[in-house]
Design a protein around this motif. Structure first.
Motif, PDB file in Angstrom:
ATOM      1  N   VAL A 187      -5.818 -34.329  19.499  1.00 59.29           N
ATOM      2  CA  VAL A 187      -6.633 -35.525  19.726  1.00 59.29           C
ATOM      3  C   VAL A 187      -5.766 -36.774  19.729  1.00 59.29           C
ATOM      4  CG1 VAL A 187      -8.710 -34.483  18.796  1.00 59.29           C
ATOM      5  CG2 VAL A 187      -7.192 -35.726  17.258  1.00 59.29           C
ATOM      6  N   VAL A 188      -6.222 -37.783  20.464  1.00 50.93           N
ATOM      7  CA  VAL A 188      -5.479 -39.043  20.529  1.00 50.93           C
ATOM      8  C   VAL A 188      -5.927 -39.968  19.400  1.00 50.93           C
ATOM      9  CG1 VAL A 188      -4.963 -38.901  22.986  1.00 50.93           C
ATOM     10  CG2 VAL A 188      -7.112 -39.937  22.249  1.00 50.93           C
ATOM     11  N   ILE A 189      -4.998 -40.777  18.933  1.00 52.19           N
ATOM     12  CA  ILE A 189      -5.249 -41.630  17.767  1.00 52.19           C
ATOM     13  C   ILE A 189      -6.376 -42.634  18.012  1.00 52.19           C
ATOM     14  CG2 ILE A 189      -4.210 -43.409  16.295  1.00 52.19           C
ATOM     15  CD1 ILE A 189      -1.552 -41.821  16.556  1.00 52.19           C
ATOM     16  N   PRO A 190      -6.502 -43.261  19.200  1.00 53.31           N
ATOM     17  CA  PRO A 190      -7.631 -44.184  19.382  1.00 53.31           C
ATOM     18  C   PRO A 190      -8.986 -43.516  19.183  1.00 53.31           C
ATOM     19  CG  PRO A 190      -6.017 -44.482  21.126  1.00 53.31           C
ATOM     20  CD  PRO A 190      -5.600 -43.262  20.370  1.00 53.31           C
ATOM     21  N   ALA A 191      -9.091 -42.236  19.526  1.00 50.81           N
ATOM     22  CA  ALA A 191     -10.353 -41.526  19.322  1.00 50.81           C
ATOM     23  C   ALA A 191     -10.608 -41.270  17.847  1.00 50.81           C
ATOM     24  CB  ALA A 191     -10.344 -40.213  20.095  1.00 50.81           C
ATOM     25  N   VAL A 192      -9.544 -40.977  17.098  1.00 50.43           N
ATOM     26  CA  VAL A 192      -9.690 -40.780  15.655  1.00 50.43           C
ATOM     27  C   VAL A 192     -10.112 -42.090  14.994  1.00 50.43           C
ATOM     28  CG1 VAL A 192      -8.504 -40.093  13.534  1.00 50.43           C
ATOM     29  CG2 VAL A 192      -8.010 -38.903  15.673  1.00 50.43           C
ATOM     30  N   LEU A 193      -9.593 -43.203  15.491  1.00 50.09           N
ATOM     31  CA  LEU A 193     -10.040 -44.515  15.006  1.00 50.09           C
ATOM     32  C   LEU A 193     -11.532 -44.685  15.269  1.00 50.09           C
ATOM     33  CD1 LEU A 193      -9.663 -47.448  14.031  1.00 50.09           C
ATOM     34  CD2 LEU A 193      -8.951 -48.018  16.371  1.00 50.09           C
ATOM     35  N   GLY A 194     -11.966 -44.364  16.486  1.00 52.73           N
ATOM     36  CA  GLY A 194     -13.384 -44.455  16.801  1.00 52.73           C
ATOM     37  C   GLY A 194     -14.221 -43.568  15.909  1.00 52.73           C
ATOM     38  N   GLU A 195     -13.722 -42.359  15.601  1.00 51.30           N
ATOM     39  CA  GLU A 195     -14.427 -41.438  14.711  1.00 51.30           C
ATOM     40  C   GLU A 195     -14.622 -42.057  13.334  1.00 51.30           C
ATOM     41  OE1 GLU A 195     -16.554 -38.485  13.946  1.00 51.30           O
ATOM     42  OE2 GLU A 195     -15.176 -37.707  15.459  1.00 51.30           O
ATOM     43  N   ALA A 196     -13.594 -42.703  12.827  1.00 51.21           N
ATOM     44  CA  ALA A 196     -13.695 -43.329  11.507  1.00 51.21           C
ATOM     45  C   ALA A 196     -14.741 -44.432  11.502  1.00 51.21           C
ATOM     46  CB  ALA A 196     -12.332 -43.884  11.092  1.00 51.21           C
ATOM     47  N   VAL A 197     -14.772 -45.214  12.566  1.00 51.21           N
ATOM     48  CA  VAL A 197     -15.743 -46.309  12.646  1.00 51.21           C
ATOM     49  C   VAL A 197     -17.165 -45.774  12.763  1.00 51.21           C
ATOM     50  CG1 VAL A 197     -16.509 -48.288  14.017  1.00 51.21           C
ATOM     51  CG2 VAL A 197     -14.064 -47.915  13.623  1.00 51.21           C
TER      52      VAL A 197
END
Length: 480
Positions: A91-101
């Motif tokens: 997975v790409v990091i921007p998507a993991v950021l979105g997941e956290a939000v």
């Protein structure tokens, strides 16, 4: 216990806990030198079973320590370049950021009064995807939990649009290599066991249009209603893409709903070099896309798109407490009006943050890399007399088997390959998948990691050849 509720009074506790969790995962990722530890079911089960869930630990560090013991250390890590098994992407990091939000805010995407901006972001992404496909100005859709749900909803719409009162007359035509969810959907939709007609594939594992035409003619002759043709753009086993233009022509001629299952191949929508492989998809009545396969998104992130948004009415139910009919008249955008789910995560946010950080071309370039890698892997296999490779890949999947010199017959080759896969998984050095081709056992690489190299592929092939060559005959039962 109120200190654990996320609100304006606990933001510092939230920040510390999440940072500690992120640091623990980051340390584990940095230390991971193989995709799996080789842990057995029994060893993991005993650790999980001895935990007393009625005695909380009351400490973040203690909880993470325990989690490391029962999960993090022995997880199967898709980011590792020698994880080559299933359709699981790093997975790409921007998507993991979105997941956290999205997890923290916890919007539910069923009604406007629970999601507001989230509703608009999801709708914008649906419009963007529909434009990429070329479905036209009336297109619409909704995010789903995955390809199985997307296929189910598309076939529900097709069933309703078929407009016949007799379910027993309805038929779904799909290639022999189509996803099992087509047959599962037929069962869930109340159709008979023989409702799905398998259409033969050629040596390239693509649906044969002449065979499809024959089956459509047979349906007409037998007074059956072909409610849908399912074309696959990226089969799970072979990555093969059915001939979409020819299938679309036949669907137009016979007045049949065309559904394209592009759960795997949807990454081509962003490909700078391979978009032409999806020519014809713009003629579909419905399309499945799995962003969590070839858009490098965390599970889950999928959608079903339709050419005519009005057909989504077949999934619409109104409840006074949630989405009364007056809201539709007032043009209040409630996504539950389109969805099979009610409560639904804001999974669209992950794709949004990814596009805003990387851009569509950036995602597409990553998918092109793994398709290029599969081409190189095919050359390695085709040039090595120890291996039999089934078909040159269109996407990023390779299906092959080792043919050890010690194997005396086809059944022996089957057992040797199964032994090699089991031994490889038990070692943790690499993870590969398996399937059957014409009743014989084959192995499968599903390449979705741009960090995987041809050297990785060559090294895993050597391991497979070694394990298969060491297959000790009757010990297969003990190994598996």
């Amino acid at each position: 216990m109120r200190q654990h509720l996320l609100n304006d009074l606990t933001t510092e506790h939230y920040r510390r806990s999440v940072v500690e969790g992120v640091e623990r995962v980051a340390a584990q990722l940095a230390a991971t030198d193989r995709p799996f530890t080789g842990a057995t079911v029994d060893s993991l089960a005993s650790r999980v079973e001895r935990i007393d869930l009625d005695r909380p630990l009351h400490d973040t560090t203690a909880v993470l320590d325990e989690l490391e013991d029962v999960y993090l250390r022995d997880a199967v890590y898709f980011h590792h370049p020698r994880y080559l098994a299933h359709l699981n992407c790093p997975v790409v990091i921007p998507a993991v950021l979105g997941e956290a939000v999205l997890s923290a805010v916890n919007s539910s995407l069923d009604t406007w009064d629970q999601s507001a901006g989230g509703t608009l972001i999801e709708r914008r992404l649906i419009d963007w995807t529909a434009q990429r496909i070329g479905l036209g100005p009336a297109a619409d859709g909704v995010f789903t939990s995955g390809g199985t749900q997307s296929n189910l909803q598309a076939l529900l719409l097709a069933r309703e649009e078929a407009g016949t009162g007799s379910l027993a007359r309805l038929r779904i035509l799909a290639s022999e290599a189509s996803h099992f969810s087509v047959r599962k959907s037929a069962k869930l939709l109340g159709l008979g066991a023989d409702a799905v007609i398998p259409v033969p594939v050629g040596h390239d594992k693509r649906m044969q249009t002449l065979a499809l035409a024959h089956e459509l003619e047979r349906c007409r002759r037998d007074d059956l209603v072909p409610m849908a043709v399912v074309a696959t753009a990226g089969t799970t086993d072979f990555g093969s893409i059915d001939p979409l233009p020819g299938i679309a022509e036949l669907c137009t001629r016979f007045g049949t709903w065309l559904h394209v299952d592009a759960a795997y191949g949807c990454g081509l929508l962003l490909s700078p070099r391979r978009r032409g492989l999806l020519d014809g998809i713009e003629r579909a009545d419905s399309v499945t896309v799995d962003y969590h396969k070839s858009f490098f998104q965390p599970v889950s992130s999928s959608a079903v798109l339709v050419r005519d948004g009005a057909t989504l009415r077949h999934a619409t139910y109104h409840a006074e407490y949630l989405n009364p009919r007056r809201m539709a008249r007032e043009r209040i955008p409630n996504q539950v009006d389109k969805s099979l789910q009610t409560t639904r995560r804001f999974d669209a946010l992950k794709l949004w943050t990814t596009l805003r950080m990387m851009g569509a071309d950036g995602i597409g370039a990553l998918f092109d890399e793994v398709c290029d890698l599969a081409g190189e892997g095919w050359k390695l296999l085709a040039a090595d007399p120890r291996f039999d490779v089934v078909v040159e890949p269109q996407l990023s999947t390779l299906v092959f088997r080792c043919v050890p010199s010690s194997a005396a017959d086809p059944a022996g080759i089957d057992r040797a390959n199964l032994h090699a896969r089991n031994a490889l998984f038990a070692s943790g050095d690499a993870v590969v998948a398996s399937t059957e081709v014409d009743g014989r056992h084959y192995l499968k690489f599903t390449l979705l990691n741009p960090e995987t190299t041809t050297d990785d592929i060559a090294a895993v092939l050597e391991l497979i050849a070694r394990h298969a060559g060491q297959y000790p005959g009757e010990s297969l039962d003990r190994a598996s």
